[in-house]
Design a protein around this motif. Sequence first.
Motif, PDB file in Angstrom:
ATOM      1  N   SER A 110       0.849  -1.185   0.000  1.00 42.16           N
ATOM      2  CA  SER A 110       0.000   0.000   0.000  1.00 42.16           C
ATOM      3  C   SER A 110       0.892   1.244   0.000  1.00 42.16           C
ATOM      4  O   SER A 110       2.020   1.187  -0.523  1.00 42.16           O
ATOM      5  N   ALA A 111       0.409   2.333   0.572  1.00 42.03           N
ATOM      6  CA  ALA A 111       1.190   3.569   0.566  1.00 42.03           C
ATOM      7  C   ALA A 111       0.831   4.456   1.753  1.00 42.03           C
ATOM      8  O   ALA A 111      -0.321   4.495   2.195  1.00 42.03           O
ATOM      9  N   TYR A 112       1.832   5.144   2.249  1.00 37.74           N
ATOM     10  CA  TYR A 112       1.646   6.251   3.187  1.00 37.74           C
ATOM     11  C   TYR A 112       1.894   7.517   2.370  1.00 37.74           C
ATOM     12  O   TYR A 112       2.926   7.647   1.703  1.00 37.74           O
ATOM     13  N   CYS A 113       0.936   8.439   2.393  1.00 43.03           N
ATOM     14  CA  CYS A 113       1.013   9.623   1.533  1.00 43.03           C
ATOM     15  C   CYS A 113       0.997  10.910   2.350  1.00 43.03           C
ATOM     16  O   CYS A 113       0.276  11.015   3.349  1.00 43.03           O
ATOM     17  N   VAL A 114       1.764  11.867   1.910  1.00 42.02           N
ATOM     18  CA  VAL A 114       1.764  13.209   2.494  1.00 42.02           C
ATOM     19  C   VAL A 114       1.416  14.202   1.392  1.00 42.02           C
ATOM     20  O   VAL A 114       1.953  14.119   0.277  1.00 42.02           O
ATOM     21  N   TYR A 115       0.502  15.122   1.716  1.00 36.84           N
ATOM     22  CA  TYR A 115       0.044  16.139   0.773  1.00 36.84           C
ATOM     23  C   TYR A 115       0.356  17.502   1.361  1.00 36.84           C
ATOM     24  O   TYR A 115      -0.227  17.901   2.381  1.00 36.84           O
ATOM     25  N   ALA A 116       1.311  18.198   0.762  1.00 36.41           N
ATOM     26  CA  ALA A 116       1.735  19.499   1.278  1.00 36.41           C
ATOM     27  C   ALA A 116       1.176  20.626   0.406  1.00 36.41           C
ATOM     28  O   ALA A 116       1.387  20.640  -0.809  1.00 36.41           O
ATOM     29  N   VAL A 117       0.439  21.544   1.030  1.00 33.97           N
ATOM     30  CA  VAL A 117       0.020  22.777   0.357  1.00 33.97           C
ATOM     31  C   VAL A 117       1.181  23.761   0.471  1.00 33.97           C
ATOM     32  O   VAL A 117       1.703  24.000   1.566  1.00 33.97           O
ATOM     33  N   LEU A 118       1.622  24.310  -0.650  1.00 39.15           N
ATOM     34  CA  LEU A 118       2.791  25.180  -0.679  1.00 39.15           C
ATOM     35  C   LEU A 118       2.382  26.647  -0.783  1.00 39.15           C
ATOM     36  O   LEU A 118       1.363  26.985  -1.389  1.00 39.15           O
ATOM     37  N   LYS A 119       3.192  27.500  -0.201  1.00 45.36           N
ATOM     38  CA  LYS A 119       2.952  28.940  -0.295  1.00 45.36           C
ATOM     39  C   LYS A 119       3.168  29.398  -1.731  1.00 45.36           C
ATOM     40  O   LYS A 119       4.016  28.866  -2.450  1.00 45.36           O
ATOM     41  N   GLU A 120       2.411  30.362  -2.143  1.00 40.39           N
ATOM     42  CA  GLU A 120       2.494  30.847  -3.520  1.00 40.39           C
ATOM     43  C   GLU A 120       3.865  31.446  -3.821  1.00 40.39           C
ATOM     44  O   GLU A 120       4.427  32.203  -3.035  1.00 40.39           O
ATOM     45  N   GLY A 121       4.394  31.079  -4.994  1.00 40.97           N
ATOM     46  CA  GLY A 121       5.642  31.658  -5.475  1.00 40.97           C
ATOM     47  C   GLY A 121       6.877  31.236  -4.726  1.00 40.97           C
ATOM     48  O   GLY A 121       7.929  31.866  -4.849  1.00 40.97           O
ATOM     49  N   MET A 122       6.805  30.135  -3.961  1.00 39.90           N
ATOM     50  CA  MET A 122       7.935  29.744  -3.106  1.00 39.90           C
ATOM     51  C   MET A 122       8.675  28.492  -3.593  1.00 39.90           C
ATOM     52  O   MET A 122       9.861  28.333  -3.319  1.00 39.90           O
ATOM     53  N   PHE A 123       7.989  27.598  -4.313  1.00 39.53           N
ATOM     54  CA  PHE A 123       8.607  26.317  -4.671  1.00 39.53           C
ATOM     55  C   PHE A 123       8.403  26.073  -6.157  1.00 39.53           C
ATOM     56  O   PHE A 123       7.292  26.196  -6.665  1.00 39.53           O
TER      57      PHE A 123
END
Length: 497
Positions: A301-314
């Motif tokens: 299966s899978a362990y998942c991480v979902y990161a919301v990123l700040k605008e214009g940073m990445f």
Amino acid sequence: MDRAVVIIGGGIGGLFTGALLAKEGYRVTVLERSAHVGGGLQSFTRNGVTFDAGMHVVGGLQPGGSLNRICRHLGILDQISYRAVDADCMDEVFCFADGRSYRVPQGLEPFTDYFCQQFPDERESIRRYADRLFSLADQVDFFFLRPGSVSGSNGDEAFYQSSSQFIADHVRDPRLRSLLAYLSPLCGGEAGFTPAYIFALINYLYISGHSRFEGPAEQLAEALVRRIGELGGEVLTNAEVSDIRMEGGRVQSLSTADGREFETDVFISSIHPQAMLKIVNNQLFTKAARTRLSAAPNNYSAYCVYAVLKEGMFPYLNHPCYCWDDYDKVWNFGKYVEQDWPQNFVYFTPCAKNQGPFARALQVIVFSPFSMCERWQGTTVGKRGQEYEAWKRKHTELILNKLEKKMPGFRSCVEAVYDATPLTVRDYFNEPDGSLYGLRKDCRDPYAGYLPIRTKAENLFMTGQNVYLHGCCGVPLTAVMTAEAVMGEKDRIVRKL
């Protein structure tokens, strides 16, 4: 034709099979247990940012590819937005042990030349390996939508060899062996188990050119639902099948949990066989078959991480990135040792509509066994307790620490973080053990991890990832075979594609 078909399961297998049969004149009804169709194609939104449930780097969408041809045949290709990954770096592979990063190019020749440059002493071995890899894939006619054999192999002894041994037979350098195996998690790869031909097919797909959905992956599911509707069929959600009744070697009817009953000419199951066992009587499976299927091991299966990123940073990355602690960890996908976790993972920035130079989301997948959270297997979503939540926070932090080590300053780009475990995969997608790829494929017993399309019931058929191949390309190919089996005319659809 005026024949009716009821399909159990509104994931990618059920929807493609339904659309193909609807185009052939069948009256199709698809029954989906949850409120949303698409299975692993589902998407969700957090903080105004859309994430896909899975990875969805898709092979076969390029012109001439199998998925492209099937979607064109169904008339939905123009409803799907996608873009090719970077040709000069379709994938990045990074090893923490020596800090080296490999930028793998697309295309058989560039792929081969790149690894020849990295390992000049293995030049001839690499070329033989790449040619042999593609020749194995070429033996599977249905993979290329060619009329002919489904099974392939032509007596080739390497066909059912383990993929790890297949690589080892061609190259000597242990680092090179690991690098050539970097796509193993996309085929449910396990050393000593995964058949070489499955590994070859997945590698063929991605080396030949893979794509990314622009916008959510569920656009493909939505296009299929629309097409089924346009052709006179329907897709019903919140319609969990609770009972299948057989009589005289045929399925007579099925019932849903809310009391609806369906009687028709043909039934198709697109759900996991272990879920199927719970809703069908003993006439379909012998006691021995039930015992075998119940005990059959599932893939990881899978362990998942979902990161919301700040605008214009990445920056937006137009390719996935595979990371390992060391080269010998490449086959450790699906293994779990808490103090060493995660030993490997893949991360990527989803491609939004009108994607600009900066990303607003980053997803991480750590391919992991269900056993890592088995102690909470009797719980349900939102009711797993404080110990579970603390365990999740700890594991998500371990992943974020690895991302920070790989990309110093990453944490400063993060606005919010969400996560999901194998339990989440199990409960949302009705997959036993939260398996991403269904039953484990085993080169030592090639038929143990597969289901035949035809069943003991003359009017019940199977489709989905447990029949031949998994994934956004493999499951539609299986759908073609299932549709042809229902019609009783081999190659009828294939010759139209």
